[in-house]
Write an enzyme that holds these catalytic residues in place. Structure first.
Site, short mmCIF file in Angstrom:
data_model
loop_
_atom_site.label_atom_id
_atom_site.label_comp_id
_atom_site.label_asym_id
_atom_site.label_seq_id
_atom_site.Cartn_x
_atom_site.Cartn_y
_atom_site.Cartn_z
N ASP A 89 79.50 29.21 126.61
CA ASP A 89 80.94 29.43 126.53
C ASP A 89 81.66 28.12 126.81
OD1 ASP A 89 83.45 30.48 126.44
OD2 ASP A 89 83.14 31.98 128.00
N ALA A 90 82.13 27.46 125.74
CA ALA A 90 82.79 26.17 125.88
C ALA A 90 84.13 26.12 125.16
CB ALA A 90 81.89 25.05 125.35
N LYS A 91 84.37 27.06 124.24
CA LYS A 91 85.63 27.16 123.49
C LYS A 91 86.02 25.82 122.87
CE LYS A 91 87.22 31.01 126.34
NZ LYS A 91 86.05 31.04 127.27
N ARG A 92 85.06 25.17 122.23
CA ARG A 92 85.31 23.88 121.62
C ARG A 92 86.07 24.03 120.30
NH1 ARG A 92 84.64 22.04 126.06
NH2 ARG A 92 83.06 20.52 126.64
#
Length: 270
Positions: A89-92
């Protein structure tokens, strides 16, 4: 070798679980980084039988500096050994070569996940490097559609979330019927009333439902996210598992089992 979507679906059906265990280790809960690592690994191993996949939140590892990246690599390796698909989960999200670099960084290599959360709000063309890299490596991306936080309506309302869902469905158009594509969607477990709509808009997308437990999402409300065979979605609980009762691993196991059973009970509702 199974793709991420296939691995999650296989584990869902084999173990009868729709739970995604989030691992968000908070530095101030531990004596030191070694204590943080050992507890997080213990929770991972103990809760694995109840999980369809595991979701480390990159921010908590970044906050530890270089040592945190080493811990993340160990978490990913341990999850793979346990047969757990890893969703980072990094929402890049970015443009051009920067997006390509993010995709290589977090969808390839021992420190990375097989899947990654991504942000579409710089424009749909910015998804291309992530989607291409995921497909090349048998992975997946989970595109933010309608997130679990109350402020999401500032940008995700007025039909915007539905527009993103339509694009995800387009990206999965070549996926054979009955299977799930490399492009999944993030739809908060806090939006129970919208789940059936998004399920219908994206029939070939795995749905990630964050916000179970501590953020107010209830397992009993999530039936609309699933297909009739009980596949198609995974609900994520992080604090509600890892810190169910302080640092008690036994309580983490009890919480994971409870979330698993709650999701299964929801699917059996008339």
């Amino acid at each position: 070798m199974l793709t991420f979507a296939q691995a999650v679906t296989e584990r869902t059906l084999r173990l009868n679980t729709r739970l995604c265990v989030g691992l968000d280790p908070r530095r101030d809960a531990y004596r030191d980084a070694a204590h943080l690592k050992s507890h997080t690994l213990e929770v991972l191993e103990a809760c694995a039988p109840y999980a369809a996949c595991v979701k480390p939140q990159l921010a908590f590892y970044e906050a530890l500096g270089l040592e945190g990246f080493g811990i993340l690599e160990e978490i990913c390796a341990a999850a793979r050994t346990l047969g757990l698909p890893v969703l980072l989960d990094a929402k890049r999200g970015d443009i051009g070569s920067t997006a390509q670099a993010y995709a290589r960084a977090w969808l390839t290599g021992q420190h990375a996940g097989a899947a990654l959360t991504v942000n579409p709000f710089l424009g749909f063309e910015t998804l291309t490097p992530f989607v291409d890299t995921a497909r090349e490596n048998g992975g997946a991306v989970f595109v933010l559609v309608k997130t679990s936080n109350p402020g999401q309506a500032d940008l995700q309302g007025s039909g915007v979330s539905e527009r993103v869902a339509v694009e995800i469905n387009r990206l999965n158009a070549a996926t054979p019927e009955g299977e799930y594509g490399a492009v999944g969607a993030v739809v908060g477990a806090t939006h129970a009333g919208d789940l059936a709509t998004f399920r219908a808009l994206m029939p070939r997308a795995l749905l990630l439902l964050p916000g179970l437990g501590a953020q107010g999402g209830a397992a009993s409300d999530l039936k609309g996210a699933f297909h009739a065979d009980g596949t198609g979605a995974i609900a994520s609980a992080s604090r509600g598992v890892q810190y169910a009762d302080g640092l008690s691993v036994a309580s983490s196991v009890e919480a994971a089992r409870g979330f698993r059973d709650g999701l299964n009970n929801a699917l059996n509702q008339a």
